[in-house]
Scaffold this motif. Sequence first.
Motif, PDB file in Angstrom:
ATOM      1  N   LEU A  91       0.704  -1.253  -0.026  1.00  0.00           N
ATOM      2  CA  LEU A  91      -0.127  -0.073   0.243  1.00  0.00           C
ATOM      3  C   LEU A  91       1.120   1.241   0.183  1.00  0.00           C
ATOM      4  CD1 LEU A  91      -2.892  -1.111   2.671  1.00  0.00           C
ATOM      5  CD2 LEU A  91      -2.994  -0.619   0.135  1.00  0.00           C
ATOM      6  N   GLU A  92       1.951   1.032   0.651  1.00  0.00           N
ATOM      7  CA  GLU A  92       2.910   2.412   0.749  1.00  0.00           C
ATOM      8  C   GLU A  92       3.322   2.669  -0.632  1.00  0.00           C
ATOM      9  OE1 GLU A  92       6.033   1.249   3.393  1.00  0.00           O
ATOM     10  OE2 GLU A  92       4.396   1.570   5.147  1.00  0.00           O
ATOM     11  N   ALA A  93       3.517   1.652  -1.576  1.00  0.00           N
ATOM     12  CA  ALA A  93       3.950   1.765  -2.959  1.00  0.00           C
ATOM     13  C   ALA A  93       2.888   1.946  -3.872  1.00  0.00           C
ATOM     14  CB  ALA A  93       4.625   0.599  -3.362  1.00  0.00           C
ATOM     15  N   SER A  94       1.723   2.259  -3.349  1.00  0.00           N
ATOM     16  CA  SER A  94       0.706   2.563  -4.147  1.00  0.00           C
ATOM     17  C   SER A  94      -0.359   3.843  -3.658  1.00  0.00           C
ATOM     18  CB  SER A  94      -0.282   1.053  -4.331  1.00  0.00           C
ATOM     19  OG  SER A  94       0.298  -0.065  -4.403  1.00  0.00           O
ATOM     20  N   PRO A  95       0.494   4.881  -3.872  1.00  0.00           N
ATOM     21  CA  PRO A  95      -0.260   6.333  -3.431  1.00  0.00           C
ATOM     22  C   PRO A  95      -1.720   6.364  -3.908  1.00  0.00           C
ATOM     23  CG  PRO A  95       1.426   6.503  -4.995  1.00  0.00           C
ATOM     24  CD  PRO A  95       1.503   5.199  -4.601  1.00  0.00           C
ATOM     25  N   ASP A  96      -2.015   5.954  -5.024  1.00  0.00           N
ATOM     26  CA  ASP A  96      -3.350   5.870  -5.852  1.00  0.00           C
ATOM     27  C   ASP A  96      -4.490   5.075  -5.208  1.00  0.00           C
ATOM     28  OD1 ASP A  96      -2.439   7.953  -7.384  1.00  0.00           O
ATOM     29  OD2 ASP A  96      -1.838   6.492  -9.065  1.00  0.00           O
ATOM     30  N   ILE A  97      -3.904   4.236  -4.213  1.00  0.00           N
ATOM     31  CA  ILE A  97      -4.897   3.528  -3.501  1.00  0.00           C
ATOM     32  C   ILE A  97      -5.287   3.730  -2.103  1.00  0.00           C
ATOM     33  CG2 ILE A  97      -5.468   0.891  -2.896  1.00  0.00           C
ATOM     34  CD1 ILE A  97      -3.932   0.201  -5.451  1.00  0.00           C
ATOM     35  N   GLN A  98      -6.226   3.783  -1.624  1.00  0.00           N
ATOM     36  CA  GLN A  98      -6.729   4.104  -0.347  1.00  0.00           C
ATOM     37  C   GLN A  98      -7.373   2.806   0.140  1.00  0.00           C
ATOM     38  OE1 GLN A  98      -8.525   7.462   0.772  1.00  0.00           O
ATOM     39  NE2 GLN A  98      -9.532   6.806   2.761  1.00  0.00           N
ATOM     40  N   ALA A  99      -6.733   2.090   1.411  1.00  0.00           N
ATOM     41  CA  ALA A  99      -7.290   0.932   1.701  1.00  0.00           C
ATOM     42  C   ALA A  99      -8.045   1.064   3.189  1.00  0.00           C
ATOM     43  CB  ALA A  99      -6.327  -0.063   2.057  1.00  0.00           C
ATOM     44  N   ALA A 150       0.280 -15.264   2.362  1.00  0.00           N
ATOM     45  CA  ALA A 150       1.196 -14.029   2.859  1.00  0.00           C
ATOM     46  C   ALA A 150       2.239 -13.848   1.573  1.00  0.00           C
ATOM     47  CB  ALA A 150       1.994 -14.254   4.110  1.00  0.00           C
ATOM     48  N   GLN A 151       1.449 -13.060   0.484  1.00  0.00           N
ATOM     49  CA  GLN A 151       2.185 -13.244  -0.672  1.00  0.00           C
ATOM     50  C   GLN A 151       3.353 -12.097  -0.569  1.00  0.00           C
ATOM     51  OE1 GLN A 151      -0.055 -13.134  -4.490  1.00  0.00           O
ATOM     52  NE2 GLN A 151      -1.564 -14.445  -3.455  1.00  0.00           N
ATOM     53  N   GLU A 152       4.202 -11.959  -1.503  1.00  0.00           N
ATOM     54  CA  GLU A 152       5.300 -10.937  -1.304  1.00  0.00           C
ATOM     55  C   GLU A 152       4.760  -9.647  -1.593  1.00  0.00           C
ATOM     56  OE1 GLU A 152       8.249 -11.112  -0.217  1.00  0.00           O
ATOM     57  OE2 GLU A 152       8.779 -13.176  -0.304  1.00  0.00           O
ATOM     58  N   ALA A 153       5.205  -8.621  -1.121  1.00  0.00           N
ATOM     59  CA  ALA A 153       4.800  -6.931  -1.215  1.00  0.00           C
ATOM     60  C   ALA A 153       4.435  -6.829  -2.743  1.00  0.00           C
ATOM     61  CB  ALA A 153       5.350  -6.287  -0.572  1.00  0.00           C
ATOM     62  N   ASP A 154       5.507  -7.176  -3.629  1.00  0.00           N
ATOM     63  CA  ASP A 154       5.632  -6.712  -5.069  1.00  0.00           C
ATOM     64  C   ASP A 154       4.248  -7.547  -5.758  1.00  0.00           C
ATOM     65  OD1 ASP A 154       7.731  -5.565  -4.876  1.00  0.00           O
ATOM     66  OD2 ASP A 154       9.031  -6.763  -5.728  1.00  0.00           O
ATOM     67  N   ALA A 155       3.938  -8.829  -5.262  1.00  0.00           N
ATOM     68  CA  ALA A 155       2.746  -9.456  -5.820  1.00  0.00           C
ATOM     69  C   ALA A 155       1.441  -8.537  -5.238  1.00  0.00           C
ATOM     70  CB  ALA A 155       2.780 -10.977  -5.475  1.00  0.00           C
ATOM     71  N   LEU A 156       1.392  -8.464  -4.156  1.00  0.00           N
ATOM     72  CA  LEU A 156       0.199  -7.765  -3.638  1.00  0.00           C
ATOM     73  C   LEU A 156      -0.077  -6.407  -4.007  1.00  0.00           C
ATOM     74  CD1 LEU A 156       0.803  -8.388   0.310  1.00  0.00           C
ATOM     75  CD2 LEU A 156      -1.367  -9.472  -1.125  1.00  0.00           C
ATOM     76  N   GLU A 157       1.046  -5.761  -4.391  1.00  0.00           N
ATOM     77  CA  GLU A 157       1.166  -4.516  -5.182  1.00  0.00           C
ATOM     78  C   GLU A 157       0.349  -4.574  -6.423  1.00  0.00           C
ATOM     79  OE1 GLU A 157       3.921  -0.655  -6.851  1.00  0.00           O
ATOM     80  OE2 GLU A 157       4.643  -2.199  -5.602  1.00  0.00           O
ATOM     81  N   LYS A 158       0.863  -5.225  -7.478  1.00  0.00           N
ATOM     82  CA  LYS A 158       0.504  -5.781  -8.519  1.00  0.00           C
ATOM     83  C   LYS A 158      -1.223  -6.319  -8.557  1.00  0.00           C
ATOM     84  CE  LYS A 158       1.071  -8.128 -13.015  1.00  0.00           C
ATOM     85  NZ  LYS A 158      -0.623  -8.220 -13.194  1.00  0.00           N
ATOM     86  N   ALA A 159      -1.603  -7.164  -7.571  1.00  0.00           N
ATOM     87  CA  ALA A 159      -3.044  -7.609  -7.335  1.00  0.00           C
ATOM     88  C   ALA A 159      -3.727  -6.415  -6.984  1.00  0.00           C
ATOM     89  CB  ALA A 159      -3.073  -8.643  -6.407  1.00  0.00           C
ATOM     90  N   LEU A 160      -3.504  -5.564  -6.172  1.00  0.00           N
ATOM     91  CA  LEU A 160      -4.219  -4.266  -5.664  1.00  0.00           C
ATOM     92  C   LEU A 160      -4.414  -3.481  -7.012  1.00  0.00           C
ATOM     93  CD1 LEU A 160      -2.907  -3.804  -2.103  1.00  0.00           C
ATOM     94  CD2 LEU A 160      -5.101  -4.926  -2.661  1.00  0.00           C
ATOM     95  N   SER A 161      -3.450  -3.197  -7.656  1.00  0.00           N
ATOM     96  CA  SER A 161      -3.219  -2.444  -8.785  1.00  0.00           C
ATOM     97  C   SER A 161      -4.088  -2.859  -9.865  1.00  0.00           C
ATOM     98  CB  SER A 161      -2.008  -2.106  -9.400  1.00  0.00           C
ATOM     99  OG  SER A 161      -2.103  -1.221 -10.581  1.00  0.00           O
ATOM    100  N   ASP A 162      -4.252  -4.052 -10.028  1.00  0.00           N
ATOM    101  CA  ASP A 162      -5.126  -4.714 -11.178  1.00  0.00           C
ATOM    102  C   ASP A 162      -6.720  -4.687 -10.616  1.00  0.00           C
ATOM    103  OD1 ASP A 162      -2.912  -5.592 -12.602  1.00  0.00           O
ATOM    104  OD2 ASP A 162      -2.870  -7.387 -12.122  1.00  0.00           O
ATOM    105  N   ILE A 163      -6.847  -4.836  -9.517  1.00  0.00           N
ATOM    106  CA  ILE A 163      -8.134  -4.843  -8.839  1.00  0.00           C
ATOM    107  C   ILE A 163      -8.661  -3.503  -8.855  1.00  0.00           C
ATOM    108  CG2 ILE A 163      -9.692  -4.942  -6.786  1.00  0.00           C
ATOM    109  CD1 ILE A 163      -7.849  -7.449  -6.095  1.00  0.00           C
ATOM    110  N   ALA A 164      -7.783  -2.345  -8.380  1.00  0.00           N
ATOM    111  CA  ALA A 164      -8.300  -0.804  -8.633  1.00  0.00           C
ATOM    112  C   ALA A 164      -8.649  -0.576  -9.919  1.00  0.00           C
ATOM    113  CB  ALA A 164      -7.082  -0.133  -8.024  1.00  0.00           C
ATOM    114  N   ILE A 165      -8.025  -1.091 -10.938  1.00  0.00           N
ATOM    115  CA  ILE A 165      -8.388  -0.662 -12.458  1.00  0.00           C
ATOM    116  C   ILE A 165      -9.744  -1.209 -12.634  1.00  0.00           C
ATOM    117  CG2 ILE A 165      -7.713  -1.258 -14.904  1.00  0.00           C
ATOM    118  CD1 ILE A 165      -4.719  -0.910 -13.837  1.00  0.00           C
TER     119      ILE A 165
END
Length: 215
Positions: free
Chosen positions: A28-36, A196-211
């Motif tokens: 989430l820290e690496a995804s400033p356009d996403i609020q959780a 407990a997936q790695e942060a990079d994988a979580l970042e991509k998954a959250l980004s894809d979902i946000a889109i």
Amino acid sequence: MTTLSIDIVSDIACPWCAIGFGRLQKALEASPDIQAEISWRAFELNPDPDAVSEPIGPALAKKYNMNEQQVDETQQQMKDAATSLGINFDKMESRYTCNTFDAHRLLKWSAQFDKQTPLKLALFDAYFGHAQSVDQQEVLLNCVDSAGLDRDQAMAVLKSDDYAKAVRDEEKLWQQAGITSVPAFVINQKYLISGAQEADALEKALSDIAIKESV
């Protein structure tokens, strides 16, 4: 800015749940356009309230049919993962199995004060960082203090059956939804990220979902 609702199905006694949340925070820290908007949901690894507390090493060996060396290697792997995220797992090998039902009741209670995450992190720290039994009243109340919650109100909850039905109903709901292991991250009640997936994988998954959710 896209807002995502994230239900985290987890147990205080689950080390990968603490690690998984640390990785989620990093994502989430690496995804400033996403609020959780995060909500913690109950799951018990040791649901029997009458089970005798055991040292974690022998308990894990018996539960997962592992030898002592395999248990030690697994514990070290988790300690290394936690350390890389700044999470205190210093005493994880010294902990005992314990029932977390009362801790989950307090987490339900804390939601009204928007203090679920501080309380959950205090519980993780007590159990993995200090090998304190999070089924003990004094330990739970100290975690309440650490989270900035009212100790007397928490004591009243512990002395009652408050939130017991809510916890049981919640556990049943997620089990019926097919969740059998934790952590599980349920995004907008539609998308499941397991483990407990790695942060990079979580970042991509959250980004894809946000889109998908912004279309």
